[in-house]
Structure formats: structure tokens, C-alpha cells
Design an enzyme around this catalytic site. Structure first.
Site, PDB file in Angstrom:
ATOM      1  N   HIS A 133      -9.066   3.099  -2.839  1.00  0.00           N
ATOM      2  CA  HIS A 133      -7.515   2.911  -2.324  1.00  0.00           C
ATOM      3  C   HIS A 133      -7.206   1.978  -3.644  1.00  0.00           C
ATOM      4  O   HIS A 133      -6.936   0.869  -3.552  1.00  0.00           O
ATOM      5  CB  HIS A 133      -7.664   1.991  -1.323  1.00  0.00           C
ATOM      6  N   CYS A 150      -0.542   2.347   6.654  1.00  0.00           N
ATOM      7  CA  CYS A 150       0.034   1.070   6.940  1.00  0.00           C
ATOM      8  C   CYS A 150      -0.106   0.341   5.484  1.00  0.00           C
ATOM      9  O   CYS A 150      -0.291   0.648   4.287  1.00  0.00           O
ATOM     10  CB  CYS A 150      -1.010  -0.052   7.633  1.00  0.00           C
ATOM     11  N   CYS A 198       0.779  -1.134   0.062  1.00  0.00           N
ATOM     12  CA  CYS A 198      -0.064   0.069  -0.177  1.00  0.00           C
ATOM     13  C   CYS A 198       0.848   1.242   0.013  1.00  0.00           C
ATOM     14  O   CYS A 198       0.386   2.364  -0.510  1.00  0.00           O
ATOM     15  CB  CYS A 198      -0.900   0.094   1.348  1.00  0.00           C
TER      16      CYS A 198
END
Length: 381
Positions: A335, A365, A84
């Protein structure tokens, strides 16, 4: 050391994967789109490298492909993967090269196309099926499944931070309302570069839901009803999305107009079962490296991989909720995994400029028990 400054910050609008407007636009086209746009705002002949986070395309270097299609053939290319945080780490890597004096102008960001990511064909007996291959970032464990982030990140974070479903649903609703307000007020127009797709011109993030409410969020089924008390749903989790973002990072010595300074950054590792708490450590470390305090920071972007992540960080660090995710985040905007970190920095730069400058932090995170944070400072007009 030379100062690393942001001189261009742009992104594509974010699409909803597999059914949205970018469903037939692959990662190479998305990368070309944002890299070309950023290159058009600087002296393209001086770009020395293109660094893009990527995580769903199984190898290769999309950044080099984009450099060539954007007319930046003399610039090298680098593929970077920190799950991510890949797009954010690309920007940090560019800043490191600038501050070390090894580069003067680099384009960095991230690209993610869930819709067109390659799939693996599996066969067991007479059965065949295709599915997306995701390489695990940590060994499989019952308390931290490698491919089920609703447990590893969302639920574990909620349990550790003592969050209720109401806490998370209320934050998710706030996220959608903030994103819709930003769209309606035109706050994303400076940062979004419209893209022509097979389904028409795409220029507005399509994932936020105007019609959502606490009642609707509360009516969604939890993802693991077999786990007692489980409270993670599709509503308080991030979306599955397509998108790309890029920034031009330069040495201040070039004399280009400065949008922002990259003051510090930090990446951390934690036990995979507490991945969602990693931004807390990353923020603390990055703030110390920037030699500022949290009270100096005007705005925060803390990615909503799950709503539990920013809420946990707000409570642990005693942050003002109104300063966090002011224009929505993963639950609403979506996302696009490898692009989100760069997208957050892009949005942070433009919003701080609208607010007269100041310090901002983007943090998130990342799979496998990782976290990353970047401190930027936008000068006053």
C-alpha cells in the site's frame, strides 16, 4: 458533458519500504518515471495539467516538478492529498475538469516514497530522535487514535463487522496467492513500467510472499496484546511501500483510443472510528451516480489497508469474493499510500480489458473517516 476517458494507464512496480529496491529512489524520481511514461503514450504537447496525490513529502508540488522533468513545462501541476485516497482523487479531479469542459488532456495519479519521506528531529531533554511526521486527519480519540490505524481502521472494522482473526488471515493468504498468480502469469506486464534504480532494474512487485501460509500468518503476534481479543497483525495488514501510478485522462472528443470510461465517483465522510466501513458507503453512492447496480459490476478493487476492510465490504454489500482483489491488494502487493488509489484503477482497467470489458469499481478508505470509490467501464474489444 464531454466523456472523460482513460487513454493510458501505467505504474511503477511496488517496492518494500526502507529495505526494498526503491529504498533510494525518491518521490520526485518515481513521479518523473510514471508521468514520463504516460506522456510518451499521448501527444505530450496537449497535456494541460498534471495532478498527483502525495502525502508524505511535507508540501511542495511534486506534480509540477514531474511536469517539468518530463518535458511538459506548459502543463500546470497540482498536489492533492486525501490520505490513502489521494491518487484516486487525483484521477477523479482530472475527470471532473474534462467533463466540465475546462481541460482536454490531463495526467493524474499518485506517488509515495515511504523510504525517503522527510523526517522530523525531536529533542526531549538529552534525548534526540528522528521520526516521520504525519499530520493527523482527525482529533485524537481513545477509540480512534490518529496515528495507529491498526486500531482506528483494522480492529474497529473487524469488531463492527464481526470478523475473526481467521477471517482476516484467510483473506490475507488469498491476497498473496492472487498477487503471485498475477505475477507468474505476466498479468502486470502491460501496466508496469520497469524503473532503473541504484540497485538494478526493478520490474516485478517485490512485496508479495510466496512462502506465506495460514500457519505462518497464524503465528504472528498481534499488534496490541493488551487489548482483549485484538486480532490485527502485520500479516493481515497492508505493507509499508514505495510506488507510483499515473493515467492520462482525456476528453473523448480528442478521438484517442479508449481504454476505459470514468463513469462516476463518490467520496464520503464517516466517524473516524468506522473509517474501514467508509468504502461501503462510497461504493453505494458511486454506483447510484453511475445509474447501474452492483450486479452490473464485473470486478472490484477494495484496498486492503487491513484485510478487515474488503471482507467487511463483501459481507455488507453481498459481493462475490472471487470478483474482489483478483490480483492481490494491500496485504500482498503493498500500500504505497498516496499512489494506491491510482494503482488500483490502473490494474482494474487492464484486467477488465483482458476479460472483454465491463464495469469495475475501485474503492478504499482513507484516514480521518473518509472513503472514496470510482466506477469505470471498459468497452468490449
Amino acid at each position: 458533458m464531454p466523456e472523460a476517458v482513460i487513454v493510458s494507464a501505467l505504474r511503477a512496480p511496488i517496492g518494500t519500504a526502507r529495505k526494498g529496491t526503491l529504498r533510494d529512489t525518491n518521490a520526485f524520481d518515481l513521479a518523473h518515471h510514471v508521468v514520463s511514461a504516460v506522456a510518451g503514450e499521448v501527444d505530450a504537447s496537449r497535456v494541460e495539467d498534471v495532478i498527483l496525490g502525495e502525502g508524505r513529502y511535507g508540501g511542495g508540488v511534486i506534480a509540477r516538478h514531474a511536469a517539468i522533468t518530463a518535458g511538459l513545462t506548459p502543463a500546470s501541476g497540482m498536489a492533492l492529498n486525501r490520505h490513502c485516497a489521494a491518487g484516486m482523487s487525483a484521477v477523479q479531479t482530472a475527470a471532473a475538469g474534462i467533463r466540465a469542459g475546462m481541460n482536454d488532456l490531463v495526467i493524474a495519479g499518485g506517488v509515495n516514497s515511504e523510504s525517503t519521506a522527510p523526517q522530523v528531529k525531536w529533542k526531549v531533554g538529552e534525548d534526540e530522535w528522528n521520526e516521520r511526521w504525519v499530520s493527523p486527519s482527525h482529533p485524537e480519540r481513545p477509540d480512534a487514535p490518529t496515528l495507529d490505524m491498526s486500531i482506528t481502521v483494522g480492529w474497529n472494522t473487524a469488531v463492527k463487522a464481526g470478523l475473526t482473526r481467521a477471517d482476516m488471515d484467510e483473506w490475507a493468504l488469498r491476497s498473496h496467492r492472487n498477487a503471485i498468480a498475477a505475477i507468474d502469469e505476466g498479468r502486470f506486464k502491460e501496466e508496469i513500467v520497469p524503473i532503473q534504480t541504484p540497485h538494478g532494474l526493478f520490474e516485478v512487485d517485490e512485496h508479495p510472499r510466496r512462502e506465506t501460509s495460514l500457519e505462518k500468518l497464524g503465528g504472528l503476534k498481534v499488534l496490541h496484546p493488551e487489548i482483549e481479543g485484538f486480532s490485527i497483525t502485520a500479516g493481515n495488514a497492508s505493507g509499508s511501500n514505495d510506488g507510483a501510478a499515473a493515467l492520462a485522462v482525456a476528453s473523448e472528443s480528442l478521438g484517442l483510443p479508449v481504454l476505459g470510461y470514468i463513469r462516476s465517483w463518490a467520496s464520503v465522510g464517516v466517524d473516524p472510528a468506522v473509517t474501514g466501513l467508509a468504502p461501503i458507503e462510497a461504493i453505494t453512492k458511486a454506483v447510484a451516480k453511475a445509474r447501474i447496480s452492483l450486479s452490473d459490476v464485473k470486478l472490484f478493487e477494495i484496498n486492503e489497508a487491513f484485510a478487515s476492510v474488503p471482507v467487511a465490504a463483501i459481507r455488507a454489500l453481498d459481493l462475490d469474493p472471487d470478483a474482489v482483489n483478483f490480483s492481490g491488494s494491500g496485504c500482498s502487493l503493498g500500500h504505497p499510500v498516496a499512489a494506491s488509489g491510482a494503482r488500483m484503477i490502473v490494474t482494474l482497467v487492464h484486467e477488465l480489458r483482458r476479460r472483454g470489458g465491463g464495469f469495475g469499481i475501485a474503492a478504499m478508505c482513507a484516514g480521518g473517516g473518509m472513503g472514496s470509490a470510482t466506477v469505470i467501464e471498459v468497452p468490449a474489444p
